[in-house]
Design a protein around this motif. Structure first.
Motif, PDB file in Angstrom:
ATOM      1  N   ALA A 188       0.829  -1.215   0.000  1.00 49.94           N
ATOM      2  CA  ALA A 188       0.000   0.000   0.000  1.00 49.94           C
ATOM      3  C   ALA A 188       0.858   1.256   0.000  1.00 49.94           C
ATOM      4  N   GLN A 189       1.986   1.232   0.721  1.00 48.77           N
ATOM      5  CA  GLN A 189       2.887   2.388   0.722  1.00 48.77           C
ATOM      6  C   GLN A 189       3.487   2.631  -0.664  1.00 48.77           C
ATOM      7  N   ILE A 190       3.882   1.557  -1.318  1.00 44.85           N
ATOM      8  CA  ILE A 190       4.462   1.693  -2.655  1.00 44.85           C
ATOM      9  C   ILE A 190       3.424   2.256  -3.615  1.00 44.85           C
ATOM     10  N   ARG A 191       2.228   1.729  -3.556  1.00 40.99           N
ATOM     11  CA  ARG A 191       1.172   2.220  -4.445  1.00 40.99           C
ATOM     12  C   ARG A 191       0.829   3.681  -4.141  1.00 40.99           C
ATOM     13  N   ALA A 192       0.827   4.041  -2.869  1.00 41.28           N
ATOM     14  CA  ALA A 192       0.542   5.432  -2.499  1.00 41.28           C
ATOM     15  C   ALA A 192       1.623   6.368  -3.030  1.00 41.28           C
ATOM     16  N   ALA A 193       2.877   5.909  -3.030  1.00 42.30           N
ATOM     17  CA  ALA A 193       3.960   6.729  -3.565  1.00 42.30           C
ATOM     18  C   ALA A 193       3.760   6.988  -5.053  1.00 42.30           C
ATOM     19  N   PHE A 194       3.271   5.978  -5.785  1.00 51.22           N
ATOM     20  CA  PHE A 194       2.948   6.193  -7.199  1.00 51.22           C
ATOM     21  C   PHE A 194       1.813   7.202  -7.355  1.00 51.22           C
ATOM     22  N   ASP A 195       0.788   7.078  -6.514  1.00 55.35           N
ATOM     23  CA  ASP A 195      -0.328   8.032  -6.585  1.00 55.35           C
ATOM     24  C   ASP A 195       0.162   9.452  -6.355  1.00 55.35           C
TER      25      ASP A 195
END
Length: 338
Positions: free
Chosen positions: A265-272
């Protein structure tokens, strides 16, 4: 074994049909540093033993007629001195004192006519320290774990850019070249036609360059990319996209959390944050297990649209379909064997 001036008479392997181990006499002359396996099937290598170029090793045999592994003796190898090495790594000779013959390689690739540049792609990026926990014998991993590739602990590394759907590969590549496409044989593949600037950038951004990964990625995936600029465009586009990721909040997340657990979730949030809300849903996270530890190994980015030197990565990602998260949590592995 003994050091030689690299000249030897090559013994042609004119073996009679057989299904089992074939004894050989003479020497194996290593042409490069290759893993010397205790078990060729399991690819175990106690001591991470590598052959040394321009060294003659006593040869014991070949695994079968037309086989792909020689058995040699490595005097200082731990556990067992009898080791298996790929036949592509060097040559079998009777006398370690005279001339060599280089392997003959099919260098032809027939471009597929009428192919349209791929607009459905996966960008696959690796966290190199995690990869090197599993394959420490590879040249790039020896370099990394010896402290010679410090930049790989500050950025994600290139694995490849893969035209989709899965299975869209080896476009116009002959069967003989496809049969060579195995990790121990990548140096025998036709070299991609790239300029010096691209090669230098790849050497820094793709540690597997040291093991000829760029040869393999071009043959298997790049030949189906169909960019007008051939291999040079294929790799320039890959480098451009990789740079955008590493220069963003995503690159910062990896760099600032070395040695710590990070969630999918942290990795995906960084992309967002970096490329627009919804881009994270186009990222698949891949992990690997190492002695009970779960390591974040790769991230795969789904892309739709033509890639250009000015492409907006967020637009390319948002045009693609969403994907599952994959691994939900893992460690950002530090350099060195843990």
């Amino acid at each position: 074994m003994r050091r030689i001036v690299f000249a030897c008479v090559v013994l042609g392997l004119t073996l009679t049909p057989a299904a089992a181990f074939k004894k050989l006499e003479g020497y194996f002359i290593a042409e490069q540093a290759c893993e010397a396996y205790q078990s060729k099937n399991r690819q175990t290598n106690p001591g991470n033993v590598l052959t040394s170029p321009r060294i003659a090793y006593d040869i014991k045999g070949i695994n079968k007629q037309g086989g792909d592994y020689f058995q040699i003796q490595v005097d200082d190898a731990p556990v067992t001195q009898l080791r298996w090495v790929s036949t592509s790594c060097g040559v079998h000779v009777m006398d370690a004192g005279t001339v060599t013959v280089d392997p003959v390689v099919d260098t032809g690739i027939t471009p597929v006519t009428g192919g349209q540049e791929s607009t459905d792609n996966l960008l696959t990026l690796s966290w190199q320290p995690a990869f090197c926990e599993i394959r420490p014998g590879k040249q790039e991993c020896q370099d990394l774990n010896s402290g010679n590739l410090p930049h790989t602990t500050r950025q994600l590394s290139i694995h490849g850019l893969w035209p989709q759907p899965k299975g869209n590969d080896y476009c116009g590549v002959s069967a003989s070249v496809r049969n060579l496409d195995k990790p121990g044989n990548w140096h025998l593949l036709p070299a991609p036609e790239i300029d010096t600037e691209t090669a230098d950038a790849l050497a820094a951004s793709m540690p597997g360059f040291a093991s000829f990964l760029h040869y393999h990625e071009w043959i298997k995936h790049g030949t189906c990319y169909f960019g007008d600029g051939g291999a040079d465009e294929y790799y320039d586009d890959t480098l451009y996209l990789t740079g955008l990721v590493n220069d963003s909040a995503v690159g910062d997340l990896f760099f600032n959390n070395v040695g710590r657990q990070v969630s999918g979730a942290q990795i995906r949030a960084a992309f967002d944050d970096a490329f627009g809300v919804g881009t994270g849903a186009r990222v698949l996270i891949k992990c690997t297990n190492d002695g009970g530890r779960t390591l974040i190994n790769e991230i795969w980015l789904s892309l739709k649209g033509q890639i250009t030197p000015t492409s907006d990565l967020g637009e390319l990602m948002l045009a693609a379909n969403e994907t599952g998260m994959g691994c939900t949590d893992g460690l950002i592995d530090p350099t060195g064997l843990q």
